[in-house]
Enzyme design. Structure first.
Site, PDB file in Angstrom:
ATOM      1  N   ARG A  34      30.642  34.017  56.432  1.00 30.40           N
ATOM      2  CA  ARG A  34      31.427  34.210  55.251  1.00 30.40           C
ATOM      3  C   ARG A  34      33.058  33.868  55.501  1.00 30.40           C
ATOM      4  O   ARG A  34      33.607  33.610  54.589  1.00 30.40           O
ATOM      5  CB  ARG A  34      31.135  35.582  54.532  1.00 30.40           C
ATOM      6  CG  ARG A  34      29.584  35.427  53.704  1.00 30.40           C
ATOM      7  CD  ARG A  34      29.047  37.044  53.637  1.00 30.40           C
ATOM      8  NE  ARG A  34      29.972  37.731  52.881  1.00 30.40           N
ATOM      9  CZ  ARG A  34      29.815  39.130  52.815  1.00 30.40           C
ATOM     10  NH1 ARG A  34      28.732  39.853  53.591  1.00 30.40           N
ATOM     11  NH2 ARG A  34      30.643  39.830  51.949  1.00 30.40           N
ATOM     12  N   ARG A  56      30.129  48.902  54.903  1.00 30.94           N
ATOM     13  CA  ARG A  56      30.139  49.085  53.202  1.00 30.94           C
ATOM     14  C   ARG A  56      28.597  49.405  52.845  1.00 30.94           C
ATOM     15  O   ARG A  56      27.856  49.152  53.333  1.00 30.94           O
ATOM     16  CB  ARG A  56      30.332  47.732  52.570  1.00 30.94           C
ATOM     17  CG  ARG A  56      30.059  47.745  51.020  1.00 30.94           C
ATOM     18  CD  ARG A  56      30.782  46.550  50.335  1.00 30.94           C
ATOM     19  NE  ARG A  56      30.526  45.225  50.876  1.00 30.94           N
ATOM     20  CZ  ARG A  56      31.295  44.197  50.600  1.00 30.94           C
ATOM     21  NH1 ARG A  56      32.128  44.261  49.578  1.00 30.94           N
ATOM     22  NH2 ARG A  56      30.765  42.965  50.977  1.00 30.94           N
ATOM     23  N   ARG A  81      36.763  30.647  44.073  1.00 29.64           N
ATOM     24  CA  ARG A  81      36.800  30.592  45.772  1.00 29.64           C
ATOM     25  C   ARG A  81      36.840  29.480  46.056  1.00 29.64           C
ATOM     26  O   ARG A  81      36.633  29.334  47.250  1.00 29.64           O
ATOM     27  CB  ARG A  81      35.520  31.284  45.832  1.00 29.64           C
ATOM     28  CG  ARG A  81      35.424  32.739  46.652  1.00 29.64           C
ATOM     29  CD  ARG A  81      33.934  33.112  46.676  1.00 29.64           C
ATOM     30  NE  ARG A  81      33.803  34.187  47.497  1.00 29.64           N
ATOM     31  CZ  ARG A  81      33.545  35.526  47.473  1.00 29.64           C
ATOM     32  NH1 ARG A  81      33.555  35.958  46.089  1.00 29.64           N
ATOM     33  NH2 ARG A  81      33.196  36.291  48.284  1.00 29.64           N
ATOM     34  N   ARG A  91      24.356  45.763  51.537  1.00 32.24           N
ATOM     35  CA  ARG A  91      23.814  44.323  51.084  1.00 32.24           C
ATOM     36  C   ARG A  91      23.237  43.570  52.008  1.00 32.24           C
ATOM     37  O   ARG A  91      23.873  43.997  53.285  1.00 32.24           O
ATOM     38  CB  ARG A  91      25.248  43.788  50.617  1.00 32.24           C
ATOM     39  CG  ARG A  91      25.375  43.746  49.118  1.00 32.24           C
ATOM     40  CD  ARG A  91      26.816  43.523  48.707  1.00 32.24           C
ATOM     41  NE  ARG A  91      27.034  42.236  49.244  1.00 32.24           N
ATOM     42  CZ  ARG A  91      28.386  41.786  48.850  1.00 32.24           C
ATOM     43  NH1 ARG A  91      29.314  42.200  48.229  1.00 32.24           N
ATOM     44  NH2 ARG A  91      28.550  40.492  49.224  1.00 32.24           N
ATOM     45  N   LYS A 144      38.651  43.887  47.072  1.00 25.73           N
ATOM     46  CA  LYS A 144      38.934  43.412  45.777  1.00 25.73           C
ATOM     47  C   LYS A 144      38.092  44.417  44.800  1.00 25.73           C
ATOM     48  O   LYS A 144      38.701  44.726  43.681  1.00 25.73           O
ATOM     49  CB  LYS A 144      38.255  41.961  45.651  1.00 25.73           C
ATOM     50  CG  LYS A 144      38.979  41.064  46.615  1.00 25.73           C
ATOM     51  CD  LYS A 144      38.682  39.809  46.616  1.00 25.73           C
ATOM     52  CE  LYS A 144      37.059  39.276  46.841  1.00 25.73           C
ATOM     53  NZ  LYS A 144      36.964  39.539  48.315  1.00 25.73           N
TER      54      LYS A 144
HETATM   55  P1  ADP Z   1      32.628  39.700  49.040  1.00 24.23           P
HETATM   56  O1  ADP Z   1      32.526  41.305  49.080  1.00 24.23           O
HETATM   57  O2  ADP Z   1      32.342  39.096  50.448  1.00 24.23           O
HETATM   58  O3  ADP Z   1      34.026  39.187  48.505  1.00 24.23           O
HETATM   59  P2  ADP Z   1      31.054  38.681  46.916  1.00 24.23           P
HETATM   60  O4  ADP Z   1      30.054  39.724  46.282  1.00 24.23           O
HETATM   61  O5  ADP Z   1      32.274  38.483  46.090  1.00 24.23           O
HETATM   62  O6  ADP Z   1      31.296  39.097  48.371  1.00 24.23           O
HETATM   63  O7  ADP Z   1      30.100  37.575  46.938  1.00 24.23           O
HETATM   64  C1  ADP Z   1      28.768  37.414  47.606  1.00 24.23           C
HETATM   65  C2  ADP Z   1      28.466  36.039  47.761  1.00 24.23           C
HETATM   66  O8  ADP Z   1      28.168  35.545  46.391  1.00 24.23           O
HETATM   67  C3  ADP Z   1      29.206  35.068  48.399  1.00 24.23           C
HETATM   68  O9  ADP Z   1      29.008  34.954  49.804  1.00 24.23           O
HETATM   69  C4  ADP Z   1      28.607  33.676  47.587  1.00 24.23           C
HETATM   70  O10 ADP Z   1      27.717  33.229  48.379  1.00 24.23           O
HETATM   71  C5  ADP Z   1      28.524  34.344  46.450  1.00 24.23           C
HETATM   72  N1  ADP Z   1      29.638  34.068  45.442  1.00 24.23           N
HETATM   73  C6  ADP Z   1      30.507  35.048  44.847  1.00 24.23           C
HETATM   74  N2  ADP Z   1      31.477  34.547  44.379  1.00 24.23           N
HETATM   75  C7  ADP Z   1      31.536  33.210  44.410  1.00 24.23           C
HETATM   76  C8  ADP Z   1      32.115  32.129  43.918  1.00 24.23           C
HETATM   77  N3  ADP Z   1      33.094  32.315  43.250  1.00 24.23           N
HETATM   78  N4  ADP Z   1      31.740  30.932  44.307  1.00 24.23           N
HETATM   79  C9  ADP Z   1      30.599  30.572  44.912  1.00 24.23           C
HETATM   80  N5  ADP Z   1      30.035  31.726  45.322  1.00 24.23           N
HETATM   81  C10 ADP Z   1      30.166  32.769  45.078  1.00 24.23           C
HETATM   82  P1  ADP Z   2      35.781  42.947  48.605  1.00 29.73           P
HETATM   83  O1  ADP Z   2      35.173  43.355  47.089  1.00 29.73           O
HETATM   84  O2  ADP Z   2      36.867  42.382  48.842  1.00 29.73           O
HETATM   85  O3  ADP Z   2      34.513  42.449  49.254  1.00 29.73           O
HETATM   86  P2  ADP Z   2      35.110  45.944  48.792  1.00 29.73           P
HETATM   87  O4  ADP Z   2      36.170  46.554  47.770  1.00 29.73           O
HETATM   88  O5  ADP Z   2      33.866  46.096  48.486  1.00 29.73           O
HETATM   89  O6  ADP Z   2      35.912  44.514  49.179  1.00 29.73           O
HETATM   90  O7  ADP Z   2      35.710  46.798  49.927  1.00 29.73           O
HETATM   91  C1  ADP Z   2      34.956  46.437  51.369  1.00 29.73           C
HETATM   92  C2  ADP Z   2      34.455  47.801  52.098  1.00 29.73           C
HETATM   93  O8  ADP Z   2      35.788  48.444  52.618  1.00 29.73           O
HETATM   94  C3  ADP Z   2      34.031  48.809  51.282  1.00 29.73           C
HETATM   95  O9  ADP Z   2      33.152  49.530  51.935  1.00 29.73           O
HETATM   96  C4  ADP Z   2      35.068  49.777  50.755  1.00 29.73           C
HETATM   97  O10 ADP Z   2      34.598  51.377  50.458  1.00 29.73           O
HETATM   98  C5  ADP Z   2      35.974  49.703  51.988  1.00 29.73           C
HETATM   99  N1  ADP Z   2      37.397  49.715  51.753  1.00 29.73           N
HETATM  100  C6  ADP Z   2      37.928  49.292  50.646  1.00 29.73           C
HETATM  101  N2  ADP Z   2      39.306  49.415  50.624  1.00 29.73           N
HETATM  102  C7  ADP Z   2      39.685  49.984  51.853  1.00 29.73           C
HETATM  103  C8  ADP Z   2      41.012  50.373  52.422  1.00 29.73           C
HETATM  104  N3  ADP Z   2      42.016  50.165  51.957  1.00 29.73           N
HETATM  105  N4  ADP Z   2      40.685  50.973  53.547  1.00 29.73           N
HETATM  106  C9  ADP Z   2      39.517  51.139  54.448  1.00 29.73           C
HETATM  107  N5  ADP Z   2      38.478  50.791  53.652  1.00 29.73           N
HETATM  108  C10 ADP Z   2      38.419  50.328  52.557  1.00 29.73           C
END
Ligand code: ADP
Ligand code: ADP
Ligand code: ZN
Length: 212
Positions: free
Chosen positions: A165, A122, A88, A154, A13
């Site tokens: 998660r 990541r 979420r 992270r 995302k």
């Molecule tokens: P991911 O890369 O797993 O999609 P995020 O950076 O979006 O992770 O979120 C990291 C953490 O922040 C989540 O595991 C949760 O604890 C909190 N968080 C993020 N977005 C939300 C949301 N919309 N509602 C509740 N908690 C959230």
């Molecule tokens: P989210 O925001 O959904 O948690 P991220 O954009 O942070 O996901 O992506 C998660 C990890 O996967 C990062 O290390 C990113 O560089 C890698 N990544 C993202 N898109 C792809 C893809 N299409 N193929 C392989 N690795 C990817």
């Protein structure tokens, strides 16, 4: 253009949001980034949120909804925004619908085995850039291409927390797929491909919506 990027943790995302930001010049609003900023600043909200984030649980809805309401009401969101990681939970989606209507929800689907690798590999930079150990040549991962900053992992990207998660995603977040499909807003994108292939599909989807 008011879009939400939807998908499990690690789906890509944040990575895809950055491409949309560049083409549409609208802000990316990531609840995860906003919460991590609060944690870094050591605010009361940040201290409370950290307890949930460390466990891989959702931060309470009222807190996240309040934070998003404030963010979306700012001037830079007038032409639109890309939500990344919000909503979420069903109550978040309902609260959002009372503030603003979305044009589309892009659902990035990725196989679970690939997700675990994406999350544990990541690496982040303080400037917001995201990297992956498998996508950058060995030895070149460690320094950010954009700002020269050093990369870190992270705390919640450990294998143990990833499992919680993903579980939270399946129980609390995934039901929103049907919620948005029923509203005719859901656009599925196969996320088991390269970053470029996925982003090309998303660009097509958004161009189509804009032309409507
Ligand atoms: P991911 O890369 O797993 O999609 P995020 O950076 O979006 O992770 O979120 C990291 C953490 O922040 C989540 O595991 C949760 O604890 C909190 N968080 C993020 N977005 C939300 C949301 N919309 N509602 C509740 N908690 C959230
Ligand atoms: P989210 O925001 O959904 O948690 P991220 O954009 O942070 O996901 O992506 C998660 C990890 O996967 C990062 O290390 C990113 O560089 C890698 N990544 C993202 N898109 C792809 C893809 N299409 N193929 C392989 N690795 C990817
Ligand atoms: Zn950087």
């Amino acid at each position: 253009m008011k879009v939400a990027l939807f998908g499990p943790p690690g789906a890509g995302k944040g990575t895809q949001a950055r491409y949309i930001v560049e083409s549409y010049k609208i802000p990316q609003i990531s609840t995860g980034d906003l919460l991590r900023a609060q944690v870094r600043e050591g605010t009361d909200l940040g201290k409370m949120a950290k307890e949930y984030m460390d466990k891989g649980a959702l931060v309470p809805n009222e807190v996240v909804i309040g934070m998003m309401k404030e963010r979306i009401s700012r001037d830079d969101c007038r032409k639109g925004f890309i939500l990344d990681g919000f909503p979420r939970a069903l109550s978040q989606a309902e609260a959002l619908s009372r503030i603003v209507g979305l044009d589309a929800v892009v659902n990035i689907t990725v196989d679970t085995s690939a997700l675990i690798r994406r999350i544990t590999g990541r690496r982040m930079c303080g400037c917001g850039a995201t990297y992956h150990v498998d996508l950058n040549p060995p030895g070149q991962i460690g320094i950010c291409d954009r700002c020269g900053g050093s990369l870190y992992q992270r705390e919640d990207d450990s294998e143990a927390t990833v499992k919680s998660r993903l579980e939270v995603y399946h129980t609390q977040t995934e039901p929103l797929v049907e919620y948005y499909r029923m509203k005719g807003l859901l656009k599925d994108v196969d996320g088991n491909r390269s970053i470029e292939e996925i982003s090309s599909d998303i660009v097509d989807i958004l161009a189509h919506i804009e032309g409507q």
